[in-house]
Design a protein around this motif. Structure first.
Motif, PDB file in Angstrom:
ATOM      1  N   THR A   1       0.837  -1.200   0.000  1.00 12.48           N
ATOM      2  CA  THR A   1       0.000   0.000   0.000  1.00 12.48           C
ATOM      3  C   THR A   1       0.869   1.246   0.000  1.00 12.48           C
ATOM      4  OG1 THR A   1      -1.432  -1.312   1.437  1.00 12.48           O
ATOM      5  CG2 THR A   1      -2.092   0.942   1.024  1.00 12.48           C
TER       6      THR A   1
ATOM      7  N   VAL B   1       3.864   1.669  -1.206  1.00  6.14           N
ATOM      8  CA  VAL B   1       4.575   1.962  -2.464  1.00  6.14           C
ATOM      9  C   VAL B   1       3.633   2.183  -3.645  1.00  6.14           C
ATOM     10  CG1 VAL B   1       6.623   0.700  -1.668  1.00  6.14           C
ATOM     11  CG2 VAL B   1       5.063  -0.407  -3.281  1.00  6.14           C
ATOM     12  N   LEU B   2       2.404   1.652  -3.582  1.00  4.53           N
ATOM     13  CA  LEU B   2       1.521   1.772  -4.755  1.00  4.53           C
ATOM     14  C   LEU B   2       0.455   2.864  -4.625  1.00  4.53           C
ATOM     15  CD1 LEU B   2       0.823  -1.954  -5.751  1.00  4.53           C
ATOM     16  CD2 LEU B   2       2.542  -0.402  -6.705  1.00  4.53           C
TER      17      LEU B   2
ATOM     18  N   GLY C   1      -4.336  -3.249 -16.249  1.00  3.04           N
ATOM     19  CA  GLY C   1      -3.081  -2.661 -15.760  1.00  3.04           C
ATOM     20  C   GLY C   1      -3.050  -2.464 -14.253  1.00  3.04           C
ATOM     21  N   VAL C   2      -3.567  -3.477 -13.547  1.00  5.60           N
ATOM     22  CA  VAL C   2      -3.677  -3.381 -12.084  1.00  5.60           C
ATOM     23  C   VAL C   2      -2.855  -4.513 -11.464  1.00  5.60           C
ATOM     24  CG1 VAL C   2      -5.327  -3.717 -10.190  1.00  5.60           C
ATOM     25  CG2 VAL C   2      -5.930  -2.247 -12.127  1.00  5.60           C
ATOM     26  N   ILE C   3      -2.208  -4.239 -10.344  1.00 10.53           N
ATOM     27  CA  ILE C   3      -1.431  -5.254  -9.627  1.00 10.53           C
ATOM     28  C   ILE C   3      -2.383  -6.163  -8.837  1.00 10.53           C
ATOM     29  CG2 ILE C   3       0.273  -5.547  -7.745  1.00 10.53           C
ATOM     30  CD1 ILE C   3       1.661  -4.386 -10.128  1.00 10.53           C
TER      31      ILE C   3
ATOM     32  N   ASP D   1       4.016 -11.867 -16.378  1.00 10.01           N
ATOM     33  CA  ASP D   1       4.043 -10.444 -16.732  1.00 10.01           C
ATOM     34  C   ASP D   1       4.511  -9.533 -15.598  1.00 10.01           C
ATOM     35  OD1 ASP D   1       2.462 -10.637 -19.441  1.00 10.01           O
ATOM     36  OD2 ASP D   1       1.357 -11.842 -17.995  1.00 10.01           O
ATOM     37  N   GLY D   2       4.780 -10.122 -14.433  1.00  6.29           N
ATOM     38  CA  GLY D   2       5.250  -9.297 -13.315  1.00  6.29           C
ATOM     39  C   GLY D   2       4.182  -8.389 -12.753  1.00  6.29           C
ATOM     40  N   ILE D   3       2.985  -8.957 -12.519  1.00  2.00           N
ATOM     41  CA  ILE D   3       1.888  -8.126 -11.998  1.00  2.00           C
ATOM     42  C   ILE D   3       1.370  -8.634 -10.655  1.00  2.00           C
ATOM     43  CG2 ILE D   3       1.179  -7.371 -14.303  1.00  2.00           C
ATOM     44  CD1 ILE D   3      -1.185  -9.351 -14.093  1.00  2.00           C
TER      45      ILE D   3
ATOM     46  N   PRO E   1       8.106  -8.618  -8.478  1.00  2.00           N
ATOM     47  CA  PRO E   1       9.159  -8.128  -9.370  1.00  2.00           C
ATOM     48  C   PRO E   1      10.171  -7.251  -8.621  1.00  2.00           C
ATOM     49  CG  PRO E   1       7.039  -8.003 -10.450  1.00  2.00           C
ATOM     50  CD  PRO E   1       6.766  -8.393  -9.028  1.00  2.00           C
TER      51      PRO E   1
ATOM     52  N   LYS F   1      11.689  -4.623  -9.238  1.00  2.00           N
ATOM     53  CA  LYS F   1      11.454  -3.171  -9.222  1.00  2.00           C
ATOM     54  C   LYS F   1      10.493  -2.772  -8.100  1.00  2.00           C
ATOM     55  CE  LYS F   1      12.247  -2.334 -14.121  1.00  2.00           C
ATOM     56  NZ  LYS F   1      11.619  -2.026 -15.425  1.00  2.00           N
ATOM     57  N   ILE F   2       9.538  -3.651  -7.812  1.00  2.00           N
ATOM     58  CA  ILE F   2       8.598  -3.370  -6.718  1.00  2.00           C
ATOM     59  C   ILE F   2       9.254  -3.676  -5.372  1.00  2.00           C
ATOM     60  CG2 ILE F   2       6.387  -4.037  -5.681  1.00  2.00           C
ATOM     61  CD1 ILE F   2       5.330  -4.608  -8.505  1.00  2.00           C
TER      62      ILE F   2
ATOM     63  N   LYS G   1      11.409  -0.871  -4.093  1.00  2.00           N
ATOM     64  CA  LYS G   1      10.660   0.220  -3.443  1.00  2.00           C
ATOM     65  C   LYS G   1      10.138  -0.213  -2.067  1.00  2.00           C
ATOM     66  CE  LYS G   1      10.796   3.370  -6.710  1.00  2.00           C
ATOM     67  NZ  LYS G   1      11.543   4.626  -6.501  1.00  2.00           N
TER      68      LYS G   1
END
Lengths: 396, 396
Positions: free
Chosen positions: B109, B111-112, B198-200, B226-228, B251, B253-254, B257
């Motif tokens: 929460t 980070v997003l 386009g949602v995690i 897809d790294g979601i 992923p 990158k997440i 963060k």
């Protein structure tokens, strides 16, 4: 997928500073950049005996879920200890056990600040706390630190002119990174100003028990008759940081909200770890242990100051701290500080560039932070010698 | 002083539900409200031997500061275990060790989400996670849970019509509180929808290893090319919750963060605790232990279902879960659910009123949640018998 991160976390970019800090994980580098307690200050035998005893006699208590407020016997131990030792705690106060003192900063910010609110900080100040405040989208307003602590006139001016200030963050004892200890007079004035402007004080005192010279100064929390101070204390520097046990003491109304915040973020601090700390207090001579580690730190601080005076005496300026873990050194005006730090890394010594501790870490400063608790005595001698060699390049 | 709290924390008011839950701390009350693992499921002897060994051979590693990402050997252990067991983890994925799985929700929460962003949740869902999302000022959009998991048509409609949805929160296995397990078909559909919009996806799987019947269903994370998907796994239910060790796989990158967020909130998870978990995996038969606790839970689940069928068979409706810790029971329409719960407390049995798990916890529902892992077998028998007596008052 391209990820979109929250505004508050996007502002915490990995910086050039962090890249330099990565060098500290290289074991061939002398670690004057870290802030680790000296390993010989850990009561290893005691912790081993306590853990064995707990896991023999009360394993389920140690392994089952606990409550968010913390292990009740430890809460009682902390309140009694802080009342007797520091005159901290009034009838309206309560205690929350947390997973390291940084969590007190985290929960304070969570319960007091909306995005865009301002936190007044000493400048320079501890990067970990600054990043915590940033991670909630807070604005940081820096007030200069003088040899006897925060500039109280600048603080008053900031309180007068800044909107939505929610709290003042201060490390009154052996401040990180400046090493400065706030005078009693200034502590009283900070308290008065907070009261006058209706602002909370967040008093962070991780190093208070690491005094090696001079006279103890009462905490601001000990003056708190009005319920305006949140106090953060820690076992990281007197017992062991890897256990991640610390505490916050604040008015019950604030602690209640912080507890709700903690429940929503990590439920509770590990039970085994809390029980280890509590049993340490109940079965061992904590005062004697603190005296022992004060001797260890005094020796290391004296050694580092002697080395600086010998190798860098005509090069850097610093005020000898009365405790804590850090020495804050000013390089000559003609030296590029970042370049100096990079040259030090080339000579296998890591120090922290001072801009890491500024509200705007892209601003320039002549300061570097040295830590004397992590390196061995040999590391201190060789590390400062290497910095002396870097200095020579500028003296040519 | 009158304290002013942040908007996000003010929304987390202590509720009538929490007052009822306080009853569970009374030892004379039969605890059908909690979610504690059964104490006889803890590998006590193993933990004792491991802790002793660590504190003899590597005490400084256990007591010194660690890194925010987590203890590297445990990170490696988790990735290998999850790859082999669940086909979780692609080249782009990484792992973060956290202090209990709730911290994965917290950091996700952080980070997003900006304040006001929407999190799509199953309705009902775990109150701890809902409060976590609320504590960041998120809006909650609830999607009904059916016997085979989330209503995917309602999910699609919500994704189509709701702005600023940042992630979908789901507990696919033995959902808390409904006990429902999402079908493979629905898992695939949820993944497709997340990709399309386009949602995690935040997949929370604390109970996955507590399956007592039926066939395992692949995790959504195992489909994540897809790294979601952010995956939350925990040692709380298979080892011990009091250690507070869990993990997130997402992923890199997440994770990077989330690591910055963790550093700013509690620095790192306690080293001793991480080492205990890692050594448990390296030196003991974890699969055999999981089989053992599955047998314990199967026995308790069967016992509770038998008791419900006998004492409440004509009164409540429920779907028998294939695992987990909870049974979700629907009371007859003519019964005031909150009144029923209060009458149960008077008869010394605590259950959770179902509205605790709704997006709007002031809404009404006929459901209550029963837990079968915390009470003793005797507690299960007597607890359900007492609920049967409460039911009699409505049957009159």
């Amino acid at each position: 997928m391209e990820y979109t991160f929250s505004n508050k976390i996007s502002s915490l970019q990995p910086s050039a500073i962090r890249e330099i800090l990565k060098a500290t994980s290289d074991p061939s580098i002398i670690p004057l950049a870290a802030g680790n307690p000296a390993p010989d200050a850990f009561p290893v035998d005691e912790v081993r005996a306590i853990a064995k005893d707990i896991l023999e006699k009360r394993p389920i208590d140690a392994l089952q879920y606990g409550v968010s407020e913390g292990y009740q016997p430890l809460r009682d131990t902390v309140m009694e200890w802080q009342k007797n030792d520091e005159n901290i705690g009034r009838d309206f106060d309560s205690v929350l056990i947390v997973s390291g003192a940084t969590q007190v900063m985290d929960l304070t910010t969570k319960v007091l600040c909306n995005e865009g609110d301002t936190v007044i900080c000493e400048e320079p100040s501890f990067i970990g706390s600054l990043n915590c405040f940033r991670s909630y989208g807070c604005r940081l307003k820096g007030i200069p630190v003088e040899a006897d602590g925060i500039d109280v006139n600048a603080l008053e001016e900031a309180l007068k002119t800044t909107e939505n200030v929610k709290f003042i963050y201060t490390i009154p004892n052996f401040q990180n990174p400046s090493g400065a200890t706030m005078s009693l007079e200034k502590r009283k004035r900070v308290y008065e100003l907070a009261e006058e402007y209706g602002v909370i004080i967040l008093e962070d005192n991780p190093y208070g028990y690491l005094r090696v010279s001079g006279e103890p100064v009462p905490t601001i929390k000990s003056m708190d008759e009005d319920g305006i101070v949140i106090y953060a204390g820690s076992f990281s520097k007197i017992l062991a940081p890897g256990l991640r046990v610390a505490f916050g003491i604040a008015p019950q109304k604030i602690i209640a909200k912080m507890t709700v915040g903690k429940q929503a973020s990590d439920v509770h601090t590990p039970c085994l770890n809390q029980m280890i700390v509590d049993e340490w207090f109940k079965n061992y001579d904590v005062k004697a242990h603190i005296s022992k580690i004060q001797k260890i730190y005094k020796k290391k601080l004296d050694l580092m100051c002697d080395c600086i005076d010998k190798e860098l005496g005509d090069f850097v300026e610093y005020v000898r701290p009365e405790g804590g873990l850090f020495i804050w050194c000013r390089l000559p005006d003609n030296v590029n500080m970042i370049e100096f730090v990079q040259k030090a890394v080339e000579k296998k010594v890591a120090v922290v560039p001072g801009n890491a501790f500024l509200m705007d870490d892209t601003a320039s400063t002549q300061y570097i932070r040295l830590n004397f608790s992590t390196p061995s005595d040999e590391g201190i001698v060789n590390g400062i010698k290497a910095l002396g060699e870097v200095a020579k390049e500028y003296r040519k």
